[in-house]
Design a protein around this motif. Structure first.
Motif, PDB file in Angstrom:
ATOM      1  N   ARG A 266       1.559   6.914  -7.926  1.00 36.94           N
ATOM      2  CA  ARG A 266       0.403   7.695  -7.476  1.00 36.94           C
ATOM      3  C   ARG A 266      -0.774   7.685  -8.434  1.00 36.94           C
ATOM      4  O   ARG A 266      -1.864   8.078  -8.076  1.00 36.94           O
ATOM      5  CB  ARG A 266       0.837   9.131  -7.219  1.00 36.94           C
ATOM      6  CG  ARG A 266       1.749   9.185  -6.028  1.00 36.94           C
ATOM      7  CD  ARG A 266       1.860  10.592  -5.507  1.00 36.94           C
ATOM      8  NE  ARG A 266       2.950  10.634  -4.541  1.00 36.94           N
ATOM      9  CZ  ARG A 266       3.769  11.651  -4.398  1.00 36.94           C
ATOM     10  NH1 ARG A 266       3.605  12.715  -5.126  1.00 36.94           N
ATOM     11  NH2 ARG A 266       4.731  11.612  -3.502  1.00 36.94           N
TER      12      ARG A 266
ATOM     13  N   ALA B 193       0.847  -1.197   0.000  1.00 38.40           N
ATOM     14  CA  ALA B 193       0.000   0.000   0.000  1.00 38.40           C
ATOM     15  C   ALA B 193       0.881   1.246   0.000  1.00 38.40           C
ATOM     16  O   ALA B 193       0.650   2.191  -0.759  1.00 38.40           O
ATOM     17  CB  ALA B 193      -0.917  -0.010   1.222  1.00 38.40           C
ATOM     18  N   ASP B 194       1.931   1.218   0.822  1.00 38.90           N
ATOM     19  CA  ASP B 194       2.826   2.369   0.908  1.00 38.90           C
ATOM     20  C   ASP B 194       3.598   2.555  -0.404  1.00 38.90           C
ATOM     21  O   ASP B 194       3.850   3.683  -0.830  1.00 38.90           O
ATOM     22  CB  ASP B 194       3.792   2.177   2.088  1.00 38.90           C
ATOM     23  CG  ASP B 194       4.389   3.499   2.528  1.00 38.90           C
ATOM     24  OD1 ASP B 194       3.649   4.498   2.590  1.00 38.90           O
ATOM     25  OD2 ASP B 194       5.602   3.552   2.784  1.00 38.90           O
TER      26      ASP B 194
ATOM     27  N   ARG C 116      -3.185   8.512   6.358  1.00 39.69           N
ATOM     28  CA  ARG C 116      -2.684   8.744   4.997  1.00 39.69           C
ATOM     29  C   ARG C 116      -3.454   7.943   3.954  1.00 39.69           C
ATOM     30  O   ARG C 116      -3.395   8.214   2.780  1.00 39.69           O
ATOM     31  CB  ARG C 116      -1.196   8.389   4.921  1.00 39.69           C
ATOM     32  CG  ARG C 116      -0.317   9.506   5.406  1.00 39.69           C
ATOM     33  CD  ARG C 116       1.137   9.176   5.207  1.00 39.69           C
ATOM     34  NE  ARG C 116       1.551   8.041   6.006  1.00 39.69           N
ATOM     35  CZ  ARG C 116       2.820   7.649   6.130  1.00 39.69           C
ATOM     36  NH1 ARG C 116       3.762   8.298   5.504  1.00 39.69           N
ATOM     37  NH2 ARG C 116       3.144   6.612   6.885  1.00 39.69           N
ATOM     38  N   PHE C 117      -4.153   6.912   4.436  1.00 36.63           N
ATOM     39  CA  PHE C 117      -4.904   6.070   3.494  1.00 36.63           C
ATOM     40  C   PHE C 117      -6.399   6.338   3.679  1.00 36.63           C
ATOM     41  O   PHE C 117      -7.001   5.882   4.636  1.00 36.63           O
ATOM     42  CB  PHE C 117      -4.565   4.593   3.725  1.00 36.63           C
ATOM     43  CG  PHE C 117      -3.140   4.271   3.421  1.00 36.63           C
ATOM     44  CD1 PHE C 117      -2.754   3.920   2.144  1.00 36.63           C
ATOM     45  CD2 PHE C 117      -2.168   4.373   4.412  1.00 36.63           C
ATOM     46  CE1 PHE C 117      -1.415   3.648   1.854  1.00 36.63           C
ATOM     47  CE2 PHE C 117      -0.838   4.105   4.132  1.00 36.63           C
ATOM     48  CZ  PHE C 117      -0.459   3.740   2.848  1.00 36.63           C
TER      49      PHE C 117
ATOM     50  N   ARG D 296       1.254   4.239  -2.736  1.00 36.16           N
ATOM     51  CA  ARG D 296       1.002   5.608  -2.294  1.00 36.16           C
ATOM     52  C   ARG D 296       2.169   6.517  -2.703  1.00 36.16           C
ATOM     53  O   ARG D 296       1.966   7.638  -3.150  1.00 36.16           O
ATOM     54  CB  ARG D 296       0.830   5.622  -0.773  1.00 36.16           C
ATOM     55  CG  ARG D 296       0.379   6.950  -0.204  1.00 36.16           C
ATOM     56  CD  ARG D 296       0.303   6.887   1.306  1.00 36.16           C
ATOM     57  NE  ARG D 296       1.617   6.713   1.908  1.00 36.16           N
ATOM     58  CZ  ARG D 296       2.473   7.709   2.126  1.00 36.16           C
ATOM     59  NH1 ARG D 296       2.133   8.939   1.820  1.00 36.16           N
ATOM     60  NH2 ARG D 296       3.642   7.478   2.678  1.00 36.16           N
ATOM     61  N   GLN D 297       3.384   5.991  -2.598  1.00 36.87           N
ATOM     62  CA  GLN D 297       4.558   6.843  -2.848  1.00 36.87           C
ATOM     63  C   GLN D 297       5.101   6.780  -4.263  1.00 36.87           C
ATOM     64  O   GLN D 297       5.564   7.770  -4.795  1.00 36.87           O
ATOM     65  CB  GLN D 297       5.690   6.412  -1.924  1.00 36.87           C
ATOM     66  CG  GLN D 297       5.493   6.809  -0.505  1.00 36.87           C
ATOM     67  CD  GLN D 297       6.821   6.676   0.219  1.00 36.87           C
ATOM     68  OE1 GLN D 297       7.752   7.451   0.016  1.00 36.87           O
ATOM     69  NE2 GLN D 297       6.918   5.654   1.045  1.00 36.87           N
TER      70      GLN D 297
END
Ligand SMILES: Nc1ncnc2c1ncn2[C@@H]1O[C@H](COP(=O)(O)OP(=O)(O)OP(=O)(O)O)[C@@H](O)[C@H]1O
Ligand SMILES: [Mg+2]
Length: 239
Positions: A32, A24-25, A56-57, A28-29
């Protein structure tokens, strides 16, 4: 089409929730453009807790599906998986509990991909093989190429790069073995508060998880595995 990726293994403690959080991270990073949603179907809600802490999620839900039948959540997850197939950039990640509830296997069958983390210890490999056989049987009887089953060697000791026992145990099964992930003490200490890929900078695990994310991005979301399997099917039909 969008994609749903389920992280599952009937064996407990193999790193399902940890892998879900890091992936997930990664998206996210590093990726995008994907519109990421997450569902934690484990009653324990470890992934929900780890990721929920800093907000953040946004698209993070806890919809527990236990051994005891929870019809409402099964239908909700089912609907979310279907809806996530509609838009190309949608990505749904699903963390699941240990065990093999029928409802989880049914939902797995609707997913594009099943990530199966496992250590290289025999005690983990044996139940993992049973679990994969169950999904493989379902795939065979419905004659589908999805979910692609990706085995993820996890918690690999520093000097150990020999996956031969894992490969031998899975040799009869139609699986892809992903690039492995090292055992890292920083990772082990992130169960309460998840500090993301950033906190692992400078370690081998850091590079491995990015490499793993790139692999998922290219082979699953980029459709490379679909293309390989589609070609294989054509070849088999011609035979
Ligand atoms: N690559 C890794 N390096 C070090 N520790 C790890 C790694 N992956 C997972 N762990 C640790 O292993 C333990 C089990 O991981 P995790 O909770 O993610 O497993 P799980 O499969 O989700 O368990 P459960 O079946 O209970 O849901 C945790 O303490 C976690 O921090
Ligand atoms: Mg878990």
């Amino acid at each position: 089409m969008g994609s749903s990726i389920m992280v599952a293994n009937m064996k407990g403690g193999v790193g399902k929730s940890t892998l879900t959080c890091y992936l997930a991270d990664y998206f996210r990073q590093y990726n995008r453009k994907r519109s990421l949603s997450l569902i934690d179907t484990d009653v324990q809600g470890s992934c929900f807790e780890m990721l929920g802490i800093d907000g953040r999620f946004e698209q993070l839900r806890h919809l527990p599906i236990g051994d005891r039948y929870d019809a409402v959540n099964v239908v909700t997850v089912d609907t979310l998986v279907r809806n996530h197939l509609s838009s190309a950039n949608d990505l749904l990640l699903i963390d699941t509990s240990a065990g093999k509830p029928d409802s989880i296997c049914q939902i797995a069958m609707m997913c594009h991909c099943l990530l199966v983390p496992v250590s290289i210890n025999w005690g983990d490999i044996r139940p993992t093989r049973d679990f994969i056989e169950e999904i493989q049987d379902r795939k065979d009887s419905s004659r589908t190429i999805t979910p692609h089953i990706i085995v993820v060697p996890n918690r690999i000791p520093h000097q150990q790069r020999d996956y031969s026992r894992l490969k031998d145990a899975l040799s009869e099964l139609d699986v892809v073995i992903a690039p492995g992930l090292s055992d890292l003490s920083i990772v082990r200490h992130q169960t309460e508060k998840f500090s993301g890929i950033e906190a692992t900078k400078g370690t081998r695990f850091h590079d491995e998880i990015i490499h793993f994310g790139n692999f998922i991005n290219e082979y699953i979301l980029g459709g490379k595995l679909d293309a390989i399997y589609a070609d294989t099917n054509v070849i088999e039909l011609r035979r």
